[in-house]
Motif scaffolding. Structure first.
Motif, PDB file in Angstrom:
ATOM      1  N   THR A  33       0.955  -1.226   0.053  1.00 34.96           N
ATOM      2  CA  THR A  33      -0.156  -0.127   0.037  1.00 34.96           C
ATOM      3  C   THR A  33       0.999   1.195   0.263  1.00 34.96           C
ATOM      4  OG1 THR A  33       0.181   0.208   2.494  1.00 34.96           O
ATOM      5  CG2 THR A  33      -2.121  -0.625   1.658  1.00 34.96           C
ATOM      6  N   ASP A  34      -0.004   2.164  -0.691  1.00 38.08           N
ATOM      7  CA  ASP A  34       0.787   3.381  -0.390  1.00 38.08           C
ATOM      8  C   ASP A  34       1.477   4.196   0.561  1.00 38.08           C
ATOM      9  OD1 ASP A  34       0.582   3.449  -3.223  1.00 38.08           O
ATOM     10  OD2 ASP A  34      -0.627   5.770  -3.265  1.00 38.08           O
ATOM     11  N   GLY A  35       2.546   4.241   1.245  1.00 35.07           N
ATOM     12  CA  GLY A  35       2.820   4.837   2.402  1.00 35.07           C
ATOM     13  C   GLY A  35       3.161   4.101   3.131  1.00 35.07           C
ATOM     14  N   SER A 317      20.957  19.806  -1.555  1.00 36.64           N
ATOM     15  CA  SER A 317      20.763  18.368  -1.790  1.00 36.64           C
ATOM     16  C   SER A 317      19.617  18.724  -2.761  1.00 36.64           C
ATOM     17  CB  SER A 317      19.960  18.258  -0.553  1.00 36.64           C
ATOM     18  OG  SER A 317      20.804  18.277   0.636  1.00 36.64           O
ATOM     19  N   VAL A 318      19.641  17.294  -3.321  1.00 36.75           N
ATOM     20  CA  VAL A 318      18.394  16.914  -4.134  1.00 36.75           C
ATOM     21  C   VAL A 318      17.110  16.763  -3.663  1.00 36.75           C
ATOM     22  CG1 VAL A 318      17.684  15.183  -6.042  1.00 36.75           C
ATOM     23  CG2 VAL A 318      19.459  16.123  -6.115  1.00 36.75           C
ATOM     24  N   TRP A 319      16.246  17.226  -4.238  1.00 39.65           N
ATOM     25  CA  TRP A 319      14.367  17.025  -3.038  1.00 39.65           C
ATOM     26  C   TRP A 319      13.796  16.287  -4.101  1.00 39.65           C
ATOM     27  CZ3 TRP A 319      14.074  18.842   1.878  1.00 39.65           C
ATOM     28  CH2 TRP A 319      15.856  19.241   1.606  1.00 39.65           C
ATOM     29  N   MET A 320      13.605  15.415  -3.737  1.00 39.51           N
ATOM     30  CA  MET A 320      12.835  14.118  -5.090  1.00 39.51           C
ATOM     31  C   MET A 320      11.281  14.170  -4.556  1.00 39.51           C
ATOM     32  SD  MET A 320      13.843  10.341  -6.518  1.00 39.51           S
ATOM     33  CE  MET A 320      13.573   9.590  -5.281  1.00 39.51           C
ATOM     34  N   ALA A 321       9.828  14.998  -5.560  1.00 32.89           N
ATOM     35  CA  ALA A 321       8.848  14.199  -4.715  1.00 32.89           C
ATOM     36  C   ALA A 321       8.416  12.479  -5.515  1.00 32.89           C
ATOM     37  CB  ALA A 321       8.141  14.757  -5.981  1.00 32.89           C
ATOM     38  N   GLY A 322       7.588  11.948  -4.727  1.00 33.86           N
ATOM     39  CA  GLY A 322       7.379  10.752  -5.009  1.00 33.86           C
ATOM     40  C   GLY A 322       6.005  10.870  -4.871  1.00 33.86           C
ATOM     41  N   LEU A 323       5.292  10.046  -5.946  1.00 34.52           N
ATOM     42  CA  LEU A 323       3.659   9.697  -6.373  1.00 34.52           C
ATOM     43  C   LEU A 323       2.984   9.149  -5.339  1.00 34.52           C
ATOM     44  CD1 LEU A 323       3.905  10.548 -10.043  1.00 34.52           C
ATOM     45  CD2 LEU A 323       2.924  11.668  -8.945  1.00 34.52           C
ATOM     46  N   ARG A 324       3.288   7.752  -5.417  1.00 35.25           N
ATOM     47  CA  ARG A 324       3.173   6.562  -4.927  1.00 35.25           C
ATOM     48  C   ARG A 324       3.852   6.858  -3.483  1.00 35.25           C
ATOM     49  NH1 ARG A 324       4.365   0.341  -5.289  1.00 35.25           N
ATOM     50  NH2 ARG A 324       2.568  -0.583  -3.731  1.00 35.25           N
ATOM     51  N   GLY A 325       4.498   6.961  -3.462  1.00 35.96           N
ATOM     52  CA  GLY A 325       5.421   6.642  -2.480  1.00 35.96           C
ATOM     53  C   GLY A 325       4.759   7.829  -1.626  1.00 35.96           C
ATOM     54  N   LYS A 326       4.019   8.790  -2.310  1.00 30.62           N
ATOM     55  CA  LYS A 326       3.848   9.898  -1.083  1.00 30.62           C
ATOM     56  C   LYS A 326       4.560  10.569  -0.114  1.00 30.62           C
ATOM     57  CE  LYS A 326      -0.322   8.151  -1.068  1.00 30.62           C
ATOM     58  NZ  LYS A 326      -1.899   7.652  -0.927  1.00 30.62           N
ATOM     59  N   ARG A 327       5.625  10.914  -0.358  1.00 27.67           N
ATOM     60  CA  ARG A 327       6.746  11.771   0.333  1.00 27.67           C
ATOM     61  C   ARG A 327       7.989  12.632  -0.692  1.00 27.67           C
ATOM     62  NH1 ARG A 327       8.500   6.013   2.995  1.00 27.67           N
ATOM     63  NH2 ARG A 327       6.067   5.510   1.375  1.00 27.67           N
ATOM     64  N   LEU A 328       8.675  13.882   0.154  1.00 34.03           N
ATOM     65  CA  LEU A 328       9.540  14.449  -0.911  1.00 34.03           C
ATOM     66  C   LEU A 328      10.864  13.824   0.064  1.00 34.03           C
ATOM     67  CD1 LEU A 328      10.471  16.537  -2.484  1.00 34.03           C
ATOM     68  CD2 LEU A 328      10.054  17.932   0.433  1.00 34.03           C
ATOM     69  N   PHE A 345      10.710  13.642   4.013  1.00 36.89           N
ATOM     70  CA  PHE A 345       9.661  14.225   4.339  1.00 36.89           C
ATOM     71  C   PHE A 345       8.571  14.092   4.562  1.00 36.89           C
ATOM     72  CE2 PHE A 345      14.097  15.390   4.572  1.00 36.89           C
ATOM     73  CZ  PHE A 345      14.122  15.770   6.606  1.00 36.89           C
ATOM     74  N   LEU A 346       7.489  14.571   5.172  1.00 36.21           N
ATOM     75  CA  LEU A 346       5.912  14.736   4.345  1.00 36.21           C
ATOM     76  C   LEU A 346       5.152  13.293   4.122  1.00 36.21           C
ATOM     77  CD1 LEU A 346       6.177  18.087   2.253  1.00 36.21           C
ATOM     78  CD2 LEU A 346       5.817  18.348   5.070  1.00 36.21           C
ATOM     79  N   GLU A 347       5.932  12.776   5.019  1.00 32.40           N
ATOM     80  CA  GLU A 347       5.170  11.223   4.437  1.00 32.40           C
ATOM     81  C   GLU A 347       3.910  11.065   4.340  1.00 32.40           C
ATOM     82  OE1 GLU A 347       6.539   6.967   5.144  1.00 32.40           O
ATOM     83  OE2 GLU A 347       7.676   7.914   5.903  1.00 32.40           O
ATOM     84  N   GLY A 348       3.226  10.768   3.823  1.00 26.25           N
ATOM     85  CA  GLY A 348       1.143  10.779   3.724  1.00 26.25           C
ATOM     86  C   GLY A 348       0.904  12.258   3.535  1.00 26.25           C
ATOM     87  N   GLU A 349       1.323  12.967   4.217  1.00 24.05           N
ATOM     88  CA  GLU A 349       1.155  14.171   4.527  1.00 24.05           C
ATOM     89  C   GLU A 349      -0.399  15.040   3.753  1.00 24.05           C
ATOM     90  OE1 GLU A 349       2.530  17.251   7.153  1.00 24.05           O
ATOM     91  OE2 GLU A 349       4.336  15.576   7.921  1.00 24.05           O
ATOM     92  N   ARG A 374      -5.308   8.523  -9.889  1.00 25.94           N
ATOM     93  CA  ARG A 374      -4.331   8.386  -8.811  1.00 25.94           C
ATOM     94  C   ARG A 374      -4.975   8.072  -7.602  1.00 25.94           C
ATOM     95  NH1 ARG A 374       0.088   5.831 -13.683  1.00 25.94           N
ATOM     96  NH2 ARG A 374      -1.176   4.347 -14.376  1.00 25.94           N
ATOM     97  N   GLY A 375      -5.457   9.160  -7.013  1.00 24.20           N
ATOM     98  CA  GLY A 375      -4.973   9.608  -5.941  1.00 24.20           C
ATOM     99  C   GLY A 375      -6.250   9.813  -5.447  1.00 24.20           C
ATOM    100  N   SER A 376      -6.729  10.171  -3.891  1.00 27.84           N
ATOM    101  CA  SER A 376      -7.604   9.805  -3.483  1.00 27.84           C
ATOM    102  C   SER A 376      -7.878  11.084  -2.769  1.00 27.84           C
ATOM    103  CB  SER A 376      -7.496   9.056  -2.117  1.00 27.84           C
ATOM    104  OG  SER A 376      -7.462   7.671  -2.244  1.00 27.84           O
ATOM    105  N   PRO A 377      -8.099  12.755  -3.771  1.00 24.66           N
ATOM    106  CA  PRO A 377      -8.262  13.887  -3.205  1.00 24.66           C
ATOM    107  C   PRO A 377      -8.618  13.711  -2.536  1.00 24.66           C
ATOM    108  CG  PRO A 377      -9.265  13.237  -5.480  1.00 24.66           C
ATOM    109  CD  PRO A 377      -8.990  11.997  -4.771  1.00 24.66           C
ATOM    110  N   LYS A 378      -8.714  14.808  -1.379  1.00 23.94           N
ATOM    111  CA  LYS A 378      -9.182  15.905  -0.446  1.00 23.94           C
ATOM    112  C   LYS A 378      -9.518  17.176  -0.271  1.00 23.94           C
ATOM    113  CE  LYS A 378      -6.211  12.985   2.766  1.00 23.94           C
ATOM    114  NZ  LYS A 378      -5.331  13.678   4.213  1.00 23.94           N
ATOM    115  N   ASP A 379     -10.475  18.024   0.298  1.00 22.99           N
ATOM    116  CA  ASP A 379     -11.067  19.002  -0.421  1.00 22.99           C
ATOM    117  C   ASP A 379      -9.750  19.887  -0.110  1.00 22.99           C
ATOM    118  OD1 ASP A 379     -13.904  18.734  -0.373  1.00 22.99           O
ATOM    119  OD2 ASP A 379     -13.787  19.123   2.281  1.00 22.99           O
ATOM    120  N   GLY A 380     -10.034  20.778  -1.745  1.00 24.31           N
ATOM    121  CA  GLY A 380      -8.308  22.173  -2.000  1.00 24.31           C
ATOM    122  C   GLY A 380      -7.292  21.047  -2.703  1.00 24.31           C
TER     123      GLY A 380
END
Length: 390
Positions: A33-35, A317-328, A345-349, A374-380
């Motif tokens: 599962t993601d995260g 540093s290189v900062w890498m956005a994760g899709l399925r990983g839901k983290r930076l 960082f920001l895992e699942g947030e 492929r995501g689960s949108p929240k308000d906003g």
């Protein structure tokens, strides 16, 4: 796309490279599962590659603070290009539109729809970039999936015109990039040399990646007019590096060295340092390889941890956005090697993370990707965040 959880050591190579990275592509696998809890992964070394002069390295432990939400209510955002005078241009993959976001108020103004976009699967309106002469020519470049191929166009942006009518007719500068339901690549960036760098995918046809006569599964280097750039490694060819699966992020460090992120298939996603003319292994290799003909990645992650998209360089540093990983991910560098263990960082947030762009100094812009099917949108959702990083 089942995630195989293997613990294979990652040796950081001198000119680490970019090779494969998630058929989980930017989606989820059929198990796990993601995260989910992080499986075993490689620990990068702390020394520079042989023969490389020692460089100042960032702290081993970094930090991320979400300063504020810049904008909300974006639909399938993909690319982001900051304007020199203020404002952020954002492409919508599925709508085929570009909007301007006022980074102070969050107000959105539609520039217009890019003609010819045929959105399906992972294709649509993808990366955008500003001309290196934007101050004088006001040209916006866009990479998109058409009915027949992936291509790059440039359009005049006239902000004085009414909303929805601010984009001029597209001028196609490069066409014929293979398209597919998956692996369309799409990231474009102008480098320090003012040449246009293009990350492409192999569109699901793995044979294209090793074929230097194909532009699928490659990083391309073009002039702003779409011609093969002078000094390319294969003569009059746009190909800069090959053996890629699906390049999703491009960024340069302070010494103008190019890094790229890439989706692996079932096992390893990668961050790589790019050397012109090098072979990054796909489909013969995924992740670190014992074959000396392939460059090894700077680091590798399981597809559940990453499925990486955009990358940016800031604060060493290189900062890498994760899709399925839901983290930076933060990957601190010493030259083209990781100087310490990457940290998430920001895992699942904020859900899936698509694009990260330097915002000057210790700031980054971060774009979420929860409305892409492929995501689960929240308000906003989707939103742009402003981050402060160390």
């Amino acid at each position: 796309m089942i995630v195989q959880r293997r613990a294979v050591p990652t040796v950081l190579a001198a000119a680490a490279l970019l090779l494969t990275a998630g058929c989980s592509s930017d989606g989820g696998g059929s198990s796990g599962t993601d995260g989910s809890a992080s499986p075993s992964r490689s620990a990068p070394g702390s020394s520079s590659p042989a023969g490389q002069a020692a460089e100042e390295t960032p702290p081993a432990e970094g930090s991320v603070k979400v300063v504020r939400t810049v904008a909300e209510g974006l639909d399938s955002p993909w690319g982001l290009a900051p304007l020199p005078g203020g404002g952020l241009l954002v492409s919508s993959r599925d709508d085929g539109t570009i909007v301007r976001v006022d980074e102070k108020t969050g107000k959105k103004t539609e520039l217009g729809e890019v003609p010819g976009v045929s959105a399906a699967g992972e294709g649509g309106l993808l990366g955008i970039a500003l001309s290196p002469e934007y101050a004088s020519d006001h040209m916006v470049y866009a990479y998109f999936t058409s009915a027949s191929d992936n291509r790059i166009v440039r359009m005049l942006y006239d902000e004085k015109k009414p909303s929805g009518e601010q984009l001029g007719a597209p001028d196609t500068v490069f066409r014929g990039i293979p398209k597919g339901f998956i692996h369309n690549g799409g990231r474009i960036e102008f480098g320090p040399d003012k040449m246009l760098y293009v990350g492409t995918g192999e569109s699901g046809d793995t044979g294209l990646s090793q074929d230097k006569d194909s532009v699928g599964g490659k990083i391309l280097r073009l002039t702003p007019e779409g011609e093969p750039a002078p000094g390319n490694p294969f003569g009059n060819s746009p190909v800069y590096s090959y053996g890629h699966r699906n390049v999703q992020g491009l960024a340069w460090d302070a010494k103008q060295r190019l890094f790229a992120s890439e989706f692996g298939q079932d096992t390893w996603d990668e961050l790589n340092a790019i050397k012109p003319g090098d072979n990054y292994g796909w489909p013969e290799a995924e992740g670190e390889s014992g074959d000396s003909g392939f460059h090894n990645p700077v680091d590798q992650w399981t597809t559940a941890e990453a499925s990486p998209s955009g990358i940016a360089y800031a604060e060493g540093s290189v900062w890498m956005a994760g899709l399925r990983g839901k983290r930076l991910w933060r990957i601190p560098l010493n030259g083209t090697a990781a100087s310490a263990e990457p940290k998430a960082f920001l895992e699942g947030e904020y859900g899936r993370l698509r694009t990260v762009v330097p915002a000057g100094g210790d700031k980054l812009w971060l774009v979420t990707s929860n409305t892409d099917g492929r995501g689960s949108p929240k308000d906003g959702d989707d939103r742009i965040l402003e981050l402060r990083v160390t």
